[in-house]
Write a protein that holds these residues in place. Structure first.
Motif, short mmCIF file in Angstrom:
data_model
loop_
_atom_site.label_atom_id
_atom_site.label_comp_id
_atom_site.label_asym_id
_atom_site.label_seq_id
_atom_site.Cartn_x
_atom_site.Cartn_y
_atom_site.Cartn_z
N ALA A 105 -12.27 6.73 -8.16
CA ALA A 105 -11.75 6.01 -6.98
C ALA A 105 -12.51 4.71 -6.79
N PHE A 106 -13.84 4.75 -6.94
CA PHE A 106 -14.63 3.51 -6.83
C PHE A 106 -14.18 2.49 -7.86
N SER A 107 -13.85 2.95 -9.07
CA SER A 107 -13.42 2.04 -10.14
C SER A 107 -12.03 1.48 -9.89
N LEU A 108 -11.13 2.31 -9.34
CA LEU A 108 -9.74 1.89 -9.15
C LEU A 108 -9.54 0.98 -7.94
N LEU A 109 -10.29 1.21 -6.86
CA LEU A 109 -10.09 0.42 -5.64
C LEU A 109 -10.35 -1.05 -5.92
N ASP A 110 -9.38 -1.88 -5.59
CA ASP A 110 -9.45 -3.30 -5.91
C ASP A 110 -10.28 -4.11 -4.92
N HIS A 111 -10.32 -3.69 -3.68
CA HIS A 111 -10.99 -4.49 -2.65
C HIS A 111 -12.36 -3.90 -2.31
N ALA A 112 -13.36 -4.77 -2.27
CA ALA A 112 -14.73 -4.35 -1.99
C ALA A 112 -14.84 -3.62 -0.65
N LYS A 113 -14.09 -4.06 0.34
CA LYS A 113 -14.20 -3.43 1.66
C LYS A 113 -13.67 -1.99 1.63
N LEU A 114 -12.69 -1.70 0.77
CA LEU A 114 -12.22 -0.32 0.64
C LEU A 114 -13.25 0.53 -0.09
#
Length: 138
Positions: free
Chosen positions: A116-125
């Motif tokens: 999930a950390f790798s897939l999430l595109d936005h730093a805030k997410l």
């Protein structure tokens, strides 16, 4: 300038023995994120969360466990008006693995915390996911 309020959910599949899996949705622009949506007039945050998760994923069995935190950002809408957005995130669990995404999304996946950390595109997410992890929620 307009302030938009949305509510989102970091959803973990339960019961899962072993590795935890989190639900991510890919929007039509190709970005991965969490289920979230606009708060409608008269709704509580929890009512918004339940409605949006059902609309975007088909999941109706949701156990909302804890508030995680909020993110804020600015963007320009299609009509050129600058808008400030605040999204308040909650941690929730579900026993429902089957997902029926809405037309506003292109795909979904159940991902490990690391994936999930790798897939999430936005730093805030990624910060929201990390904040829940640091709080010991998952």
């Amino acid at each position: 300038m307009v302030l938009e309020q949305s509510v989102g959910a970091v959803i973990k599949l339960r019961p899962v023995e072993g590795i935890a899996e989190f639900l991510l949705l890919r929007n039509r622009r190709g970005f991965w994120g969490f289920p979230q949506g606009h708060k409608e007039k008269g709704e509580t945050e929890i009512q918004t969360l339940v409605r949006e998760v059902k609309e975007e994923t088909g999941i109706s069995e949701l156990d909302i466990r804890s508030y995680i935190g909020k993110i804020t950002y600015s963007y320009y809408r299609g009509d050129g008006v600058r808008s400030d957005k605040e999204v308040r995130f909650y941690y929730a669990t579900t026993p429902t693995k089957e997902v029926k995404i809405s037309e506003e999304h292109a795909d979904f996946t159940w991902a490990t915390l690391k994936d999930a950390f790798s897939l999430l595109d936005h730093a805030k997410l990624r910060q929201i996911l990390d904040r829940g992890h640091q709080k010991g929620l998952y």
